[in-house]
Scaffold this motif. Sequence first.
Motif, mmCIF file in Angstrom:
data_model
loop_
_atom_site.group_PDB
_atom_site.id
_atom_site.type_symbol
_atom_site.label_atom_id
_atom_site.label_comp_id
_atom_site.label_asym_id
_atom_site.label_seq_id
_atom_site.Cartn_x
_atom_site.Cartn_y
_atom_site.Cartn_z
ATOM 1 N N HIS A 25 0.834 -1.208 0.000
ATOM 2 C CA HIS A 25 0.000 0.000 0.000
ATOM 3 C C HIS A 25 0.869 1.259 0.000
ATOM 4 N N ILE A 26 1.914 1.278 0.831
ATOM 5 C CA ILE A 26 2.806 2.438 0.902
ATOM 6 C C ILE A 26 3.534 2.633 -0.425
ATOM 7 N N ALA A 27 3.992 1.537 -1.004
ATOM 8 C CA ALA A 27 4.706 1.635 -2.283
ATOM 9 C C ALA A 27 3.806 2.179 -3.380
ATOM 10 N N ARG A 28 2.584 1.672 -3.445
ATOM 11 C CA ARG A 28 1.667 2.082 -4.511
ATOM 12 C C ARG A 28 1.248 3.541 -4.370
ATOM 13 N N ARG A 29 1.006 3.963 -3.130
ATOM 14 C CA ARG A 29 0.484 5.320 -2.929
ATOM 15 C C ARG A 29 1.555 6.394 -2.812
ATOM 16 N N TYR A 30 2.742 6.023 -2.314
ATOM 17 C CA TYR A 30 3.740 7.046 -2.016
ATOM 18 C C TYR A 30 5.092 6.823 -2.698
ATOM 19 N N LEU A 31 5.648 5.620 -2.583
ATOM 20 C CA LEU A 31 7.019 5.423 -3.058
ATOM 21 C C LEU A 31 7.139 5.474 -4.574
ATOM 22 N N VAL A 32 6.251 4.781 -5.282
ATOM 23 C CA VAL A 32 6.311 4.796 -6.750
ATOM 24 C C VAL A 32 6.061 6.201 -7.299
ATOM 25 N N PRO A 33 5.013 6.930 -6.844
ATOM 26 C CA PRO A 33 4.827 8.304 -7.339
ATOM 27 C C PRO A 33 6.013 9.209 -7.043
ATOM 28 N N TYR A 60 13.795 -8.969 -2.872
ATOM 29 C CA TYR A 60 14.902 -8.011 -2.945
ATOM 30 C C TYR A 60 15.086 -7.191 -1.667
ATOM 31 N N THR A 61 14.224 -7.371 -0.677
ATOM 32 C CA THR A 61 14.360 -6.619 0.575
ATOM 33 C C THR A 61 14.111 -7.530 1.767
ATOM 34 N N ARG A 62 14.752 -7.209 2.887
ATOM 35 C CA ARG A 62 14.502 -7.853 4.176
ATOM 36 C C ARG A 62 14.567 -6.749 5.227
ATOM 37 N N GLU A 63 13.428 -6.207 5.599
ATOM 38 C CA GLU A 63 13.418 -5.075 6.520
ATOM 39 C C GLU A 63 12.056 -4.921 7.162
ATOM 40 N N ALA A 64 12.041 -4.214 8.307
ATOM 41 C CA ALA A 64 10.778 -3.935 8.978
ATOM 42 C C ALA A 64 10.076 -2.742 8.347
ATOM 43 N N GLY A 65 10.871 -1.798 7.777
ATOM 44 C CA GLY A 65 10.304 -0.598 7.173
ATOM 45 C C GLY A 65 10.269 -0.684 5.658
ATOM 46 N N VAL A 66 10.470 0.465 5.006
ATOM 47 C CA VAL A 66 10.379 0.485 3.540
ATOM 48 C C VAL A 66 11.560 1.220 2.891
ATOM 49 N N ARG A 67 12.619 1.452 3.654
ATOM 50 C CA ARG A 67 13.753 2.217 3.111
ATOM 51 C C ARG A 67 14.391 1.503 1.918
ATOM 52 N N GLU A 70 12.151 1.396 -1.175
ATOM 53 C CA GLU A 70 12.195 2.599 -2.003
ATOM 54 C C GLU A 70 13.482 2.640 -2.832
ATOM 55 N N ARG A 71 14.574 2.162 -2.271
ATOM 56 C CA ARG A 71 15.833 2.126 -3.032
ATOM 57 C C ARG A 71 15.709 1.215 -4.250
ATOM 58 N N GLN A 72 15.075 0.075 -4.082
ATOM 59 C CA GLN A 72 14.909 -0.845 -5.207
ATOM 60 C C GLN A 72 13.971 -0.253 -6.263
ATOM 61 N N ILE A 73 12.902 0.399 -5.811
ATOM 62 C CA ILE A 73 11.999 1.064 -6.762
ATOM 63 C C ILE A 73 12.747 2.174 -7.492
ATOM 64 N N GLY A 74 13.623 2.888 -6.762
ATOM 65 C CA GLY A 74 14.448 3.914 -7.385
ATOM 66 C C GLY A 74 15.393 3.339 -8.427
ATOM 67 N N ALA A 75 15.942 2.146 -8.140
ATOM 68 C CA ALA A 75 16.828 1.491 -9.113
ATOM 69 C C ALA A 75 16.074 1.146 -10.391
ATOM 70 N N VAL A 76 14.829 0.687 -10.221
ATOM 71 C CA VAL A 76 13.994 0.396 -11.393
ATOM 72 C C VAL A 76 13.729 1.675 -12.179
ATOM 73 N N ALA A 77 13.409 2.753 -11.456
ATOM 74 C CA ALA A 77 13.106 4.029 -12.115
ATOM 75 C C ALA A 77 14.303 4.535 -12.905
#
Length: 295
Positions: A25-33, A60-67, A70-77
């Motif tokens: 939900h966070i990725a779709r609404r905030y990180l990708v935009p 590609y991630t192992r974490e409690a948060g989303v930091r 977002e880095r992986q989404i940034g790499a895709v971008a």
Amino acid sequence: TIPAPLLDRMEVIRLAGYTKKDKLHIARRYLVPRQREEHGLSTEQFSISDKALEAIIDGYTREAGVRNLERQIGAVARKIARKVSEGETPSNVSLRNLESILGPRLFYSEVAERTGQPGVVCGLAWTQAGGDILFIEASKMPGASRLTLTGQLGDVMKESAMAALSWVRAHAEQFGIEPDFYEKTEIHLHVPAGAVPKDGPSAGVSMATAIASLLTNRKVKPNVAMTGEITLRGKVLPIGGVKEKVVAAKSAGIDTVILPRRNQPQVEEVPKDLTEGMTFIFADTIEDVLNAALE
């Protein structure tokens, strides 16, 4: 670190890690935009399917948060932005082309592969990155009354291993194990990922189960994970981080979790969508754990 006297005067607020659904939900609404805007891309040029986002979260991630998410989404971008700058028309990011963009996935579920032989148990742990699965491996060899512990274990975890061995020795005949097995056997307990420090009492039931599985030559069911502290009397004591551990089990494809009986109220507080399709076995004693876990 905060000095202990100062920490004692503070109210500590502990926040649970995000679930997979939360991260999506966070990725779709905030990180990708946000990454779309930072890289100067339009919606037509850069979009990621939900399946691809789930694959990034799991593989590609192992974490409690989303930091790192977002880095992986940034790499895709960035890869998409480069294609656009070269005059190409990029396709939408989907499960089909994700690996060609980010490379081979970094994390896999090893539960079925790792628990296929006696002496290997899947435990559950709480870490700074959230819940995680923790393998306990036991091996035996000719020797005399020696317990070897490896995997960069802390003092509390070492004491749990000694308590687990003592309990198994005291109840050997109950499980068809030679009472004097320890006089001619050396046991080695190892917790993989040796570069990562590990500590805490919640691996007690996993260690006892690993030793019992090894000595009885009975495999642990591959779909079972467990957590709990033990006593020399064989009692299973409650632990913390229940929600995070349940999330870790579900992410690893485990459908049966063994927990201390006194943690049942915490399980009931976990959102229903996280526990759907899962079975929880609440144990009072180590015998309860072994009866539920061993094939």
